[in-house]
Write a protein that holds these residues in place. Structure first.
Motif, PDB file in Angstrom:
ATOM      1  N   SER A  92       0.646  -1.289   0.027  1.00  0.00           N
ATOM      2  CA  SER A  92      -0.034   0.025  -0.078  1.00  0.00           C
ATOM      3  C   SER A  92       0.966   1.245  -0.067  1.00  0.00           C
ATOM      4  N   ASP A  93       0.119   2.411  -0.347  1.00  0.00           N
ATOM      5  CA  ASP A  93       1.055   3.514  -0.406  1.00  0.00           C
ATOM      6  C   ASP A  93       1.303   4.265   0.881  1.00  0.00           C
ATOM      7  N   ASP A  94       0.590   3.958   1.873  1.00  0.00           N
ATOM      8  CA  ASP A  94       0.913   4.318   3.125  1.00  0.00           C
ATOM      9  C   ASP A  94       1.473   3.421   4.093  1.00  0.00           C
ATOM     10  N   ALA A 106       0.417   0.435   5.341  1.00  0.00           N
ATOM     11  CA  ALA A 106      -0.517   0.044   6.236  1.00  0.00           C
ATOM     12  C   ALA A 106      -0.024  -1.136   7.136  1.00  0.00           C
ATOM     13  N   SER A 162      -5.080   5.400   8.291  1.00  0.00           N
ATOM     14  CA  SER A 162      -5.112   4.901   7.272  1.00  0.00           C
ATOM     15  C   SER A 162      -6.659   4.235   6.836  1.00  0.00           C
ATOM     16  N   ASN A 213      -6.907   1.869   4.867  1.00  0.00           N
ATOM     17  CA  ASN A 213      -6.342   0.619   4.601  1.00  0.00           C
ATOM     18  C   ASN A 213      -6.282  -0.166   6.221  1.00  0.00           C
ATOM     19  N   GLY A 219      -0.830   3.808   9.331  1.00  0.00           N
ATOM     20  CA  GLY A 219       0.055   3.454   8.260  1.00  0.00           C
ATOM     21  C   GLY A 219       1.276   4.234   8.998  1.00  0.00           C
ATOM     22  N   VAL A 221      -4.551  -8.920  -0.637  1.00  0.00           N
ATOM     23  CA  VAL A 221      -4.321  -7.823  -0.364  1.00  0.00           C
ATOM     24  C   VAL A 221      -3.458  -7.291   0.976  1.00  0.00           C
TER      25      VAL A 221
END
Length: 357
Positions: free
Chosen positions: A155-157, A159, A229, A231, A236, A301
Motif C-alpha cells: 500500500s502507498d501508506d 498500512a 489509514s 487500509n 500507516g 491484499v
C-alpha cells in the motif's frame, strides 16, 4: 533498575565518544590494543530493543589478537538520546556508527549486525567501505512488513507497518524499567518468548533485560509515530522513531547487489526465529492471517511478509553479481544465534573474518 555499568562482564569496558553527530557509547575489551589493524577489528551492531550489552559474550570469546567494538545506537544503551529521522530509513543509525568509527581512526572494519542491526550494516555498506558483513537474523533488505516477496509495497501508506504496531503495554513497561516476568508484555517475558527459542539457559538474563530496558521511549525514539489509514488495520507509517525506519517506504537496501566492491557476506539465522521469518509473529499481516487480529482483508491484499525468502533472494542476486555469500542455518535456534549457539556462531564468524584478512 540495573545500570549499564553494573551490566558489564569482567574484561569489558565502556566509554563515550564525542562525535560531530552525537555522543556514542561503545563497549571494548580491556585487553584490546587501539593499534590493532582494521583487518583484525570487528564492529558489532545490536538490534531493536537491545544494546551493545548483548554482544559481550561474543566479544570476550574472540582471539586475543583481535579487536572487538560494540556500538550503542542512538537512543539505546548509553548513547545520547536524539530523535530518529525515519524518512532516512536506517541511515541515522548507520551514519552514527560511521561517525564513531572515524573518531576511533577506523576507515573500515568487519561489521556484524543483528536483526535491525543487520539492516544498519547493509546501509553502511551502501555508503562506506567495509571489509565484510555478518548478518545475524537480519531485517529483510526490503524492511519490516508491508511487502510482497519481490519487495513491492502492498500500500502507498505502508498500512500496518511502523510505530503504530508496537504493543502499548510493552512500551510502558520499557519506560518503567520493568524486570519482572509477571506479564506476557514485560521485557523479560518478551525476551524468553521471542528473542530465544525454548530451552535457552543463561546466567546473564538480568543483563539482557537491562539492555532491553535501556531503550529510549521518548517521542522520536521507540516505537515512533503513526498515521491514520483507510487500509486495514487502520494505521500507516509515521515519519519519526525506530519502527518507522524499517517501513518499505523509507528502507530498501536491496541495491547492495549493485555495489562495485562487494564485501563478503555471512548470513546466520535460526529455523525457530519468531521475529524474522516467513511467518513472523511481529508481522501484523501474519497475525491477521492466523486470526489473532480481526478483519484481515485476505492474502491478495495483505499477505504475510516472506522475510527470510526475501533475504535469500537478494543475497542470491548478490552472489550472481559477483559477491560472496555464506549461509549458516541453525536448526531449532531462535532470533539470537550468538547467544543460543555461541560456539557455532563464533566459528562461522571467525572463518568468515579470517579468510578476508
Amino acid at each position: 533498575m540495573t545500570s549499564i555499568q553494573d551490566s558489564l562482564l569482567e574484561g569489558v569496558t565502556a566509554r563515550v565518544l564525542d562525535t560531530p553527530r552525537l555522543r556514542v557509547n561503545i563497549l571494548e575489551r580491556a585487553s584490546d590494543a587501539a593499534t590493532t589493524p582494521a583487518e583484525r577489528t570487528i564492529v558489532f551492531v545490536h538490534g531493536n530493543v537491545s544494546s551493545a550489552l548483548f554482544w559481550q559474550e561474543t566479544m570476550l570469546a574472540l582471539p586475543a589478537d583481535m579487536r572487538a567494538i560494540a556500538v550503542d545506537l542512538r537512543g539505546f544503551g548509553d548513547t545520547e538520546v536524539l530523535p530518529v529521522d525515519a524518512t532516512r530509513g536506517l541511515s541515522d543509525f548507520s551514519d552514527d556508527v560511521h561517525a564513531a568509527l572515524k573518531v576511533l581512526g577506523l576507515e573500515t572494519a568487519h561489521l556484524v549486525g543483528w536483526s535491525m542491526g543487520g539492516g544498519v550494516v547493509m546501509q553502511y555498506a551502501l555508503d562506506h567501505p567495509s571489509l565484510s558483513l555478518t548478518l545475524q537474523a537480519p531485517v529483510s533488505p526490503y524492511g519490516f512488513g508491508g511487502t510482497r516477496t519481490d519487495g513491492s509495497r502492498l500500500s502507498d501508506d505502508d498500512a500496518g507497518c511502523g510505530g503504530g504496531g508496537a504493543n502499548a503495554d510493552f512500551v510502558a513497561r520499557l519506560r518503567q524499567g520493568d524486570t519482572s516476568a509477571d506479564a506476557a508484555t514485560s521485557p523479560r517475558s518478551v525476551f524468553r518468548a521471542t528473542y530465544v527459542a525454548p530451552g535457552y539457559e543463561t546466567d546473564h538474563e538480568d543483563i539482557w533485560v537491562a539492555s532491553m530496558n535501556s531503550t529510549a521511549t521518548e517521542p522520536g525514539n521507540y516505537p515512533g509515530d503513526s498515521a491514520e489509514s483507510t487500509n486495514w488495520p487502520g494505521f500507516g507509517a509515521g515519519r519519526v522513531g525506530v519502527l518507522n525506519t524499517m517501513v518499505p517506504k523509507y528502507f530498501n537496501v536491496s541495491p547492495i547487489t549493485s555495489l562495485a566492491t562487494k564485501p563478503p557476506i555471512l548470513w546466520v539465522h535460526g529455523t525457530a526465529d519468531a521475529i524474522v521469518s516467513d511467518a513472523s509473529f511481529f508481522d501484523l499481516n501474519h497475525l491477521g492471517a492466523v486470526g489473532a487480529i480481526p478483519g484481515w482483508p485476505g492474502e491478495a491484499v495483505a499477505p504475510a511478509q516472506q522475510m527470510v525468502t526475501q533475504t535469500r533472494n537478494v543475497l542470491s542476486a548478490y552472489r550472481d553479481a559477483g559477491g560472496t555469500v555464506t549461509e549458516l542455518v541453525l536448526e531449532g535456534v531462535g532470533h539470537s544465534p550468538h547467544l543460543e549457539r555461541p560456539d557455532e556462531f563464533l566459528a562461522a564468524l571467525l572463518a568468515h573474518v579470517v579468510c578476508q584478512a
